[in-house]
Write an enzyme that holds these catalytic residues in place. Structure first.
Site, mmCIF file in Angstrom:
data_model
loop_
_atom_site.group_PDB
_atom_site.id
_atom_site.type_symbol
_atom_site.label_atom_id
_atom_site.label_comp_id
_atom_site.label_asym_id
_atom_site.label_seq_id
_atom_site.Cartn_x
_atom_site.Cartn_y
_atom_site.Cartn_z
ATOM 1 C CG ASN C 6 -0.408 0.391 2.592
ATOM 2 O OD1 ASN C 6 -0.185 0.534 3.785
ATOM 3 N ND2 ASN C 6 -1.581 0.691 2.034
ATOM 4 C CG LEU C 7 4.552 -1.921 6.482
ATOM 5 C CD1 LEU C 7 5.439 -1.773 7.724
ATOM 6 C CD2 LEU C 7 4.907 -3.200 5.728
ATOM 7 C CE LYS C 8 -3.664 -2.509 2.053
ATOM 8 N NZ LYS C 8 -4.729 -3.255 1.369
ATOM 9 C CG HIS C 85 -5.242 2.902 0.336
ATOM 10 N ND1 HIS C 85 -6.130 1.938 0.709
ATOM 11 C CD2 HIS C 85 -4.233 2.254 -0.302
ATOM 12 C CE1 HIS C 85 -5.678 0.749 0.335
ATOM 13 N NE2 HIS C 85 -4.523 0.915 -0.278
ATOM 14 C CD GLU C 133 -4.027 0.143 -4.168
ATOM 15 O OE1 GLU C 133 -3.162 -0.701 -3.936
ATOM 16 O OE2 GLU C 133 -4.651 0.760 -3.269
ATOM 17 C CB ILE C 138 -7.536 -4.159 -2.356
ATOM 18 C CG1 ILE C 138 -7.267 -2.946 -3.247
ATOM 19 C CG2 ILE C 138 -6.752 -4.040 -1.048
ATOM 20 C CD1 ILE C 138 -7.566 -1.611 -2.600
ATOM 21 N N GLY C 173 -3.343 -6.957 -5.625
ATOM 22 C CA GLY C 173 -2.990 -8.317 -6.033
ATOM 23 C C GLY C 173 -1.567 -8.491 -6.533
ATOM 24 C CB ALA C 194 -0.555 -4.249 1.132
ATOM 25 C CB SER C 195 -1.471 -9.013 1.806
ATOM 26 O OG SER C 195 -1.861 -9.084 0.456
#
Lengths: 215, 215, 215, 215
Positions: C6-8, C85, C133, C138, C173, C194-195
């Site tokens: 997920n590039l958010k 989400h 999640e 997150i 995470g 994501a991150s």
């Protein structure tokens, strides 16, 4: 100066704070109102204190569930209402409709904004008063009047550019008489406060200290 | 059968409807509750009728403006609360949090859904009861039990697949004793109604007709 | 195991991450998809990587401004969509309607939830997959699979109680191959991250490390 | 006069409408822009037509799922964005933040409002332009300029009282050259339209008729 005590969702006894506010308003001659949750409006109004709602719905009578109509807030004893508090942000169209609703129910109105530009914007909708509260200072120990005096003077200027007669209040971090004095010096005609009274061990003493510069 | 009268934002006198409901509950032995707006909870509860909130906030005590905490609804006299009504749709996470809030405040809970699948979903969150109300029938003259009987039996099946003990109510278009009878036959253990009583010229007569099959 | 990146709204180059994901999917044989913002769907899909939307509207064609219809996400190249989400919480009724919309547009669906109870609830709506999640994890450094393994196994149990065939993913995470391994051991059939990739200096190396236990 | 064609969520081919708009803008010399859904921004911009977003998020880069950042709308080819359309109402604070976001991304801005008072309010936030669209006329056959000419002149007055230089557009029911002429006469410097072009059998002919008074 007008003092509006927002009880938010704090675990305080709303009637006890209302009684303290009623006493201090009586002894000091300062206008003090208390804004409890909707379910507590009737009990707070019963104490005789000036009672405000924290929010009223933009809706008119009809098939709406879970909202508080201006008409029912007034029937429970409210004389005014906050709108668009940082913790209850509304769409522009809903602020407009809630102002109409408040007018129908004969409630005084105070619309909040975070910045001078937003204060100018909400002033254009014709409320009785506006309140500037930088969200980053809400609930903190530092008063908006000392941390960011320009935001208060700029909000007063923005509101008065739209409407000469409008009252401008300020909030965020207000708890002492010095804070009230500073707000007054910056051109505000009232203050919004919350935790400084609602979470005080002795709300009456907190209010007495707050209004002492006006006595 | 449980009868829950949602006063919504109708221009009725909430105390008059509450007194009528209290009388009819007493004379018929049927469990009847009234759900007014938050500002009217205290006045309605004072009549002695079982009182429900139309909604309670997912929030806990804290810096929240313009919400009705479960704790304050209970303090005003509420014994239960609707959640996720079609006119007050909530996020799934907020339904979950409001159920926790209601449990803290010892409020009975009824979570609404529009379809059997949604009823199965909300049943999984552990409320005391669920209510199916197809939005297209709300406020109309045709009862869900006659217009769309399958939705009621399917909702009962969906809820019981998740939790054997849960109560399933149905709403939308319910106004007469025949509607109540039909709901009962389809497996519902209660009904939600609103305009049929709240907008009736004689709410007491409307309630007496409604509960007549149970007398 | 399915890996969904997920590039958010991160300040990454979505095409560069997509190309890295496409390469690693090709070389490792692991199914990897990338979910960019709606405006980047077409450019990401053009790389050949499996492309997902971060959200699609519950709306059908009509007078709606500022939403992303499932049909247009599909036309831009999306093959699936996240829904609900934690950073885009939806009402229960809207989750249901977006699932219908995704089905019309032939998009695979993954509905998120914060807790096992919420996972059971969303599973009842019939998505292709669900993802648990815990919001407090997150964006952090600690994987849900190590910080709170029970939430994953409980989510798998809650989902399978409703639907035997559903896929359960976990997120929050996740960044390393060990995290992926741990998720696999707990019964998850995929991970959301994501991150760990989108903010990595070298997204390709991050993905290679992630999928190394599956090689 | 500026012509902004909002494609909303209509089942049209966005590229075909964009090509028609590009052609008519070229042949007539009139400034015409097209606002597709976010997923279609890149394909529409590729036609060479001036491209606008229907909405951009108030968010900055960070952990946000399912929003369209101003930066990504611009990267996909958008040169401007609508904000606070009646079908995408925003909180006042979010309008303010989205204006900041648009400025960061170098997008031109047009903020909508329903009434002259709301137009005065949004003008105070400093957008490049504002648009008045009475919601009851949106999607209908009657142009705002003929149904309610005062709302246009009052909106122009309200906006100019705040900011001399601001452009005021009007929308709702605009579809013909006569409507455009009437808007021009009332002081508007542009029009927003949607179904009149997006749902036309021949969008190019519809646009040619629309701009004929300006040729």
């Amino acid at each position: 100066m007008f003092v509006l005590v927002n009880l938010k969702a704090y675990p305080c006894d709303p009637v006890a704070v209302a009684e303290a506010a009623h006493d201090v308003a009586g002894s000091s001659g300062v206008r003090i109102a208390v804004a409890p949750q909707a379910a507590d409006l009737a009990a707070v109004a019963e104490t005789g204190v000036e009672t405000w709602a924290q929010h009223v719905s933009p809706n008119e009578h009809g098939s709406h569930t879970g909202s508080t109509l201006a008409e029912r807030a007034a029937a429970a004893g409210a004389e005014g209402t906050l709108l668009n508090h940082s913790e209850k942000r509304m769409t522009l169209a809903d602020i407009d409709a809630s102002l109409d609703a408040a007018e129908r129910a004969d409630l005084e109105t105070c619309v909040c904004g975070n910045t001078p530009a937003q204060i100018g914007a909400v002033a254009a909708l014709g409320p009785d008063s506006v309140a500037v509260e930088p969200p980053e200072l809400i609930g903190g120990d530092v008063s908006v009047a000392s941390a960011d005096p320009d935001i208060v003077t700029d909000a007063v200027a923005a509101a008065e550019a739209v409407d000469d007669d409008i009252d401008v209040y300020c909030g965020a971090g207000i708890s002492t008489g010095d804070d009230l004095d500073a707000a007054d010096d910056l051109g505000a005609s009232g203050v919004l406060l919350a935790s400084g009274v609602a979470k005080a061990d002795d709300p009456k003493a907190a209010l007495e200290d707050l209004v002492s510069p006006l006595a």
